[in-house]
Design a protein around this motif. Structure first.
Motif, PDB file in Angstrom:
ATOM      1  N   VAL A   1      10.950   1.043   5.718  1.00 38.16           N
ATOM      2  CA  VAL A   1       9.957   0.842   4.662  1.00 38.16           C
ATOM      3  C   VAL A   1       8.590   1.227   5.217  1.00 38.16           C
ATOM      4  CG1 VAL A   1      11.285  -0.975   3.514  1.00 38.16           C
ATOM      5  CG2 VAL A   1       9.632  -1.581   5.301  1.00 38.16           C
ATOM      6  N   LEU A   2       7.598   1.280   4.342  1.00 34.69           N
ATOM      7  CA  LEU A   2       6.266   1.724   4.750  1.00 34.69           C
ATOM      8  C   LEU A   2       5.681   0.878   5.877  1.00 34.69           C
ATOM      9  CD1 LEU A   2       4.609   2.622   1.324  1.00 34.69           C
ATOM     10  CD2 LEU A   2       5.123   4.201   3.188  1.00 34.69           C
ATOM     11  N   ASP A   3       5.897  -0.434   5.820  1.00 32.64           N
ATOM     12  CA  ASP A   3       5.360  -1.308   6.864  1.00 32.64           C
ATOM     13  C   ASP A   3       5.874  -0.926   8.245  1.00 32.64           C
ATOM     14  OD1 ASP A   3       3.611  -2.999   5.501  1.00 32.64           O
ATOM     15  OD2 ASP A   3       5.252  -4.225   4.737  1.00 32.64           O
ATOM     16  N   ASP A   4       7.081  -0.355   8.306  1.00 26.59           N
ATOM     17  CA  ASP A   4       7.659   0.036   9.588  1.00 26.59           C
ATOM     18  C   ASP A   4       6.897   1.177  10.248  1.00 26.59           C
ATOM     19  OD1 ASP A   4       9.689  -1.857   9.265  1.00 26.59           O
ATOM     20  OD2 ASP A   4      10.995  -0.435   8.234  1.00 26.59           O
TER      21      ASP A   4
ATOM     22  N   THR B   1       3.677   1.355  10.541  1.00 30.72           N
ATOM     23  CA  THR B   1       2.458   0.853  11.176  1.00 30.72           C
ATOM     24  C   THR B   1       2.558   1.008  12.691  1.00 30.72           C
ATOM     25  OG1 THR B   1       2.175  -0.757   9.404  1.00 30.72           O
ATOM     26  CG2 THR B   1       0.943  -1.132  11.436  1.00 30.72           C
TER      27      THR B   1
ATOM     28  N   CYS C   1       1.032   3.918  -0.060  1.00 32.45           N
ATOM     29  CA  CYS C   1       0.363   3.157   1.003  1.00 32.45           C
ATOM     30  C   CYS C   1      -0.798   2.345   0.439  1.00 32.45           C
ATOM     31  CB  CYS C   1      -0.140   4.107   2.091  1.00 32.45           C
ATOM     32  SG  CYS C   1       1.167   4.860   3.087  1.00 32.45           S
TER      33      CYS C   1
ATOM     34  N   ARG D   1       0.041  -0.893  -1.224  1.00 29.92           N
ATOM     35  CA  ARG D   1       0.438  -1.976  -0.310  1.00 29.92           C
ATOM     36  C   ARG D   1      -0.666  -2.323   0.676  1.00 29.92           C
ATOM     37  NH1 ARG D   1       4.312   0.896  -2.153  1.00 29.92           N
ATOM     38  NH2 ARG D   1       6.416   0.100  -2.534  1.00 29.92           N
TER      39      ARG D   1
ATOM     40  N   LEU E   1      -1.995  -0.429   2.957  1.00 31.07           N
ATOM     41  CA  LEU E   1      -1.718   0.137   4.274  1.00 31.07           C
ATOM     42  C   LEU E   1      -2.592   1.352   4.534  1.00 31.07           C
ATOM     43  CD1 LEU E   1       2.196   0.008   4.193  1.00 31.07           C
ATOM     44  CD2 LEU E   1       0.632  -1.642   5.260  1.00 31.07           C
ATOM     45  N   ARG E   2      -2.999   1.518   5.775  1.00 32.61           N
ATOM     46  CA  ARG E   2      -3.781   2.686   6.178  1.00 32.61           C
ATOM     47  C   ARG E   2      -3.086   3.363   7.357  1.00 32.61           C
ATOM     48  NH1 ARG E   2     -10.237   1.331   5.970  1.00 32.61           N
ATOM     49  NH2 ARG E   2     -10.378   0.932   3.704  1.00 32.61           N
ATOM     50  N   PRO E   3      -2.117   4.215   7.086  1.00 36.95           N
ATOM     51  CA  PRO E   3      -1.389   4.862   8.178  1.00 36.95           C
ATOM     52  C   PRO E   3      -2.281   5.839   8.940  1.00 36.95           C
ATOM     53  CG  PRO E   3      -0.820   5.861   6.087  1.00 36.95           C
ATOM     54  CD  PRO E   3      -1.673   4.667   5.763  1.00 36.95           C
TER      55      PRO E   3
ATOM     56  N   ASP F   1      11.087   1.669   0.046  1.00 38.40           N
ATOM     57  CA  ASP F   1      10.188   1.038  -0.910  1.00 38.40           C
ATOM     58  C   ASP F   1       9.245   2.040  -1.595  1.00 38.40           C
ATOM     59  OD1 ASP F   1       8.871   1.524   1.465  1.00 38.40           O
ATOM     60  OD2 ASP F   1       7.697  -0.325   1.442  1.00 38.40           O
TER      61      ASP F   1
END
Length: 292
Positions: free
Chosen positions: A182-185, A187, A208, A211, A213-215, A259
């Motif tokens: 998932v996207l959190d992974d 990070t 992103c 959620r 998130l800032r990859p 996700d």
């Protein structure tokens, strides 16, 4: 005043450069400059401010531009009207193609159209999806193959590909051991991805942002094989579409981003009001993409 002078005037206004305008209309820069000067003498006003590096319109030029476009459109409509009656299509068809595109059905459609209508001058331009979409909206382009997160409003659309996003990493990468990603992974891992203005990047950025998130986008490239090559060398986690990851099993492990359900689209877009050349090209394009 001649139509070709108006054509050169519009080309310089669009390109903001005499050099690029000359390339667009396929004559020398000196030829474009001479015709624009002659047009300015006839109108009694300068149309361009040439003092800066980028050529800009003067007040008179801005006033003339819309009417010049209208005159060219009207002249083109005369030929199209006669062509509709006689069954002969002439003129120019300008097609846009997103950077890094290697879809052979598009080239097949162009070739089939050219064989059927050799009297139509074809132009193929490559650019980012955002710029291509605007080009179709303002009439600079007749149609374009773009990447998008959603179909652009106000344009007709033929969706060619609709695919989920995947991440691809070398076999020894920590994410390769996960069955579900998932996207959190992502990070803490550098990302290699398409540049802004592409459909795949739009889907990834929107997911992103939703959620919070800032990859870390470490590297950008406009072609899927380039992204895969960077990821295979350990330079980051590649964000690809499903078809881009096909055939990479020997060097990369691909996992669907569980996700991110919004697909990345590759679509052909055009204005609802269009001429016979566009209509004919779309017929060939639909056939090529449906039966590649």
């Amino acid at each position: 005043m001649e139509l070709r002078q108006l054509e050169y005037f519009v080309a310089v206004a669009d390109e903001r450069s005499f050099t690029r305008a000359a390339e667009r209309v396929h004559i020398s820069q000196s030829g474009v400059s001479a015709q624009i000067r002659q047009l300015e003498r006839e109108l009694g006003a300068e149309l361009f401010d040439r003092s800066a590096r980028a050529v800009t319109l003067t007040v008179a030029g801005k006033a003339a531009l819309e009417n010049a476009r209208a005159a060219l459109a009207a002249a083109g409509a005369v030929g199209q009207a006669v062509g509709e009656v006689t069954g002969l299509i002439r003129g120019r068809l300008t097609v846009g193609m997103v950077n890094g595109c290697t879809l052979t059905p598009l080239f097949d459609a162009l070739a089939a159209f050219h064989r059927a209508h050799p009297g139509v001058e074809l132009s193929l331009l490559e650019d980012s999806s955002d710029r291509l979409t605007e080009g179709v909206r303002d009439g600079t382009l007749d149609t374009a193959l773009i990447g998008a997160a959603t179909a652009p409003e106000g344009l007709d659309t033929l969706t060619v590909i609709s695919e989920r996003l995947v991440v691809a990493v070398p076999p020894g990468h920590p994410l390769a051991r996960r069955r579900k990603v998932v996207l959190d992974d992502l990070t803490g891992h550098p990302i290699v991805c398409m540049p802004p203005g592409t459909g795949l990047r739009a889907v990834f950025d929107q997911a992103c942002a939703a959620r919070g998130l800032r990859p870390t986008i470490a590297l950008e490239a406009g072609a899927g094989d380039a992204l895969a090559g960077l990821a295979a060398r350990g330079l980051g986690v590649a964000v690809l579409s499903a078809s881009m990851a096909e055939g990479l099993d020997d060097v990369l492990v691909a996992r669907t981003l569980a996700d991110v359900e919004t697909p990345a689209l590759l679509a052909l877009v055009w204005r609802p009001a269009h001429g016979p050349a566009v209509r004919e090209f779309l017929t060939h394009a639909q056939r090529a993409f449906t039966h590649p």
